[in-house]
Design a protein around this motif. Structure first.
Motif, PDB file in Angstrom:
ATOM      1  N   ARG A   1       0.853  -1.190   0.000  1.00  5.54           N
ATOM      2  CA  ARG A   1       0.000   0.000   0.000  1.00  5.54           C
ATOM      3  C   ARG A   1       0.886   1.236   0.000  1.00  5.54           C
ATOM      4  O   ARG A   1       1.831   1.338   0.781  1.00  5.54           O
ATOM      5  CB  ARG A   1      -0.907   0.015   1.230  1.00  5.54           C
ATOM      6  CG  ARG A   1      -1.863   1.212   1.274  1.00  5.54           C
ATOM      7  CD  ARG A   1      -2.890   1.058   2.356  1.00  5.54           C
ATOM      8  NE  ARG A   1      -3.880   2.147   2.313  1.00  5.54           N
ATOM      9  CZ  ARG A   1      -4.998   2.153   2.998  1.00  5.54           C
ATOM     10  NH1 ARG A   1      -5.305   1.106   3.787  1.00  5.54           N
ATOM     11  NH2 ARG A   1      -5.838   3.163   2.896  1.00  5.54           N
TER      12      ARG A   1
ATOM     13  N   ARG B   1       0.979   5.743  -0.822  1.00  2.92           N
ATOM     14  CA  ARG B   1       0.232   6.994  -0.994  1.00  2.92           C
ATOM     15  C   ARG B   1       1.159   7.998  -1.654  1.00  2.92           C
ATOM     16  O   ARG B   1       2.193   8.363  -1.095  1.00  2.92           O
ATOM     17  CB  ARG B   1      -0.274   7.513   0.342  1.00  2.92           C
ATOM     18  CG  ARG B   1      -1.010   8.848   0.230  1.00  2.92           C
ATOM     19  CD  ARG B   1      -1.679   9.248   1.533  1.00  2.92           C
ATOM     20  NE  ARG B   1      -2.807   8.372   1.854  1.00  2.92           N
ATOM     21  CZ  ARG B   1      -3.668   8.620   2.832  1.00  2.92           C
ATOM     22  NH1 ARG B   1      -3.514   9.690   3.610  1.00  2.92           N
ATOM     23  NH2 ARG B   1      -4.669   7.790   3.068  1.00  2.92           N
TER      24      ARG B   1
ATOM     25  N   ARG C   1      -3.047  10.187  -4.434  1.00  2.00           N
ATOM     26  CA  ARG C   1      -3.896   9.010  -4.484  1.00  2.00           C
ATOM     27  C   ARG C   1      -3.358   7.927  -3.552  1.00  2.00           C
ATOM     28  O   ARG C   1      -2.153   7.861  -3.271  1.00  2.00           O
ATOM     29  CB  ARG C   1      -4.020   8.479  -5.912  1.00  2.00           C
ATOM     30  CG  ARG C   1      -2.741   7.871  -6.468  1.00  2.00           C
ATOM     31  CD  ARG C   1      -2.904   7.521  -7.931  1.00  2.00           C
ATOM     32  NE  ARG C   1      -1.691   6.928  -8.478  1.00  2.00           N
ATOM     33  CZ  ARG C   1      -1.385   6.926  -9.759  1.00  2.00           C
ATOM     34  NH1 ARG C   1      -2.200   7.484 -10.633  1.00  2.00           N
ATOM     35  NH2 ARG C   1      -0.264   6.367 -10.186  1.00  2.00           N
ATOM     36  N   ASP C   2      -4.285   7.114  -3.083  1.00  2.78           N
ATOM     37  CA  ASP C   2      -3.974   5.959  -2.249  1.00  2.78           C
ATOM     38  C   ASP C   2      -4.039   4.737  -3.144  1.00  2.78           C
ATOM     39  O   ASP C   2      -5.006   4.569  -3.905  1.00  2.78           O
ATOM     40  CB  ASP C   2      -5.013   5.861  -1.125  1.00  2.78           C
ATOM     41  CG  ASP C   2      -4.505   5.048   0.047  1.00  2.78           C
ATOM     42  OD1 ASP C   2      -3.315   4.708   0.055  1.00  2.78           O
ATOM     43  OD2 ASP C   2      -5.301   4.765   0.962  1.00  2.78           O
TER      44      ASP C   2
ATOM     45  N   LEU D   1      -7.447  10.961  -3.710  1.00  2.48           N
ATOM     46  CA  LEU D   1      -7.649  11.562  -2.399  1.00  2.48           C
ATOM     47  C   LEU D   1      -8.466  12.842  -2.471  1.00  2.48           C
ATOM     48  O   LEU D   1      -9.035  13.276  -1.467  1.00  2.48           O
ATOM     49  CB  LEU D   1      -6.296  11.839  -1.736  1.00  2.48           C
ATOM     50  CG  LEU D   1      -5.427  10.604  -1.474  1.00  2.48           C
ATOM     51  CD1 LEU D   1      -4.099  11.017  -0.849  1.00  2.48           C
ATOM     52  CD2 LEU D   1      -6.151   9.605  -0.579  1.00  2.48           C
TER      53      LEU D   1
END
Length: 301
Positions: free
Chosen positions: A158, A160, A164-165, A196
């Protein structure tokens, strides 16, 4: 010493043999890479990707297209001009003929998921990670319909960035037989991206096959190589276009469009080998000095 007249240098660059220049640049960068290469036997990812030099188009000729082989750290090992009225597929093997494929893992887009390419790479001792899409319907359906929900997750990441994630998940499935040369595993990559700012969510599923047997590479390595290929596509297109403004160049004389593309590859490769993390900033700084003498020769766009 008498300095050559700009017109003389321009005529020289226009007449250079593109294949010879690319071979010299590839050998030079390969020699520099060899001094810092990982331990013997370490798998080395090499991306094959193409780019059209749009500014080279004239009223009577199409824009030149170039196919490149680049290590994932960013150095171009080989480059070949795609023949007019053709596509990248026939250029794949000739491009890689001059490249040392020992312990190489070749990544490419779906266009190069060709049985002939797979056979060629295995005959050279290289492995591949090939994207499977609907242009190979039988192979695509076989891989897509595997019981992916029941298969254990091999890698999760994951991040960031860029407002955006993003979540990436990788699963692998071993095959005893798949209708593709020496294919040993199928891969599924699922990417969730959430903006985001707007909150918009997109989900993308990508299917791939590889000749690497189970255990030859970890899930983290496979995910890194797949993502690394997308990074090379970004490097080829965005850095050359935004930093060097390649598509804005109006150079169209003889071999100059290809010569300049080769010199851009050389500059990018040198900066990457020298450990520049922010390649765009490094190239913007270098480009100021790079463009001054070329402007005097009339070689900038």
């Amino acid at each position: 010493m008498v300095v050559p007249h700009p017109a003389t240098v321009r005529r020289l660059l226009a007449r250079l043999d593109g294949d010879a220049l690319d071979a010299a640049i590839g050998a030079f960068l390969s020699a520099r890479t060899a001094r810092t290469r990982d331990e013997p036997g370490t798998l080395r990812p090499i991306a094959v990707d193409g780019k059209t030099v749009r500014g080279s188009r004239t009223r009577t000729t199409v824009a030149i297209s170039l196919l490149s082989a680049m290590v994932h750290s960013g150095e171009v090992l080989a480059q070949r001009q795609v023949a007019d009225k053709s596509n990248e597929i026939p250029s794949f093997a000739p491009l890689l003929n001059a490249v040392d494929l020992t312990h190489a893992v070749i990544t490419a887009d779906a266009l190069h998921t060709q049985h002939g390419h797979g056979t060629y790479l295995r005959s050279r001792g290289a492995h591949y990670i090939a994207v499977v899409k609907r242009n190979h319907p039988g192979l695509f359906d076989r891989v897509r319909t595997l019981p992916w929900r029941e298969i254990t997750l091999d890698h999760y990441q994951r991040t960031r960035a860029h407002h955006r994630d993003e979540i990436r998940r990788l699963k692998t499935a071993a095959f005893a037989h798949l209708d593709y040369p020496d294919a040993r595993q199928a891969l599924q990559v699922v990417r969730w991206r959430r903006d985001l700012g707007s909150g918009k969510l997109s989900i993308e599923r990508v299917y791939l096959i590889t000749s690497l047997p189970p255990g030859a590479a970890t899930g983290a390595q496979l995910a890194s190589w797949i993502r690394g290929h997308w990074g090379i596509e970004n490097l080829l297109h965005h850095v050359r276009d935004r930093t060097f403004r390649e598509d804005d160049s109006t150079i169209r004389t003889a071999q100059l469009p290809r010569t300049m593309a080769s010199l851009r590859n050389l500059a990018i490769g040198l900066h990457r080998q020298d450990g520049q993390k922010n390649i765009a900033a490094a190239l913007r700084h270098a480009a100021r000095d790079y463009r001054r003498p070329l402007a005097l020769l009339g070689l900038t766009g």
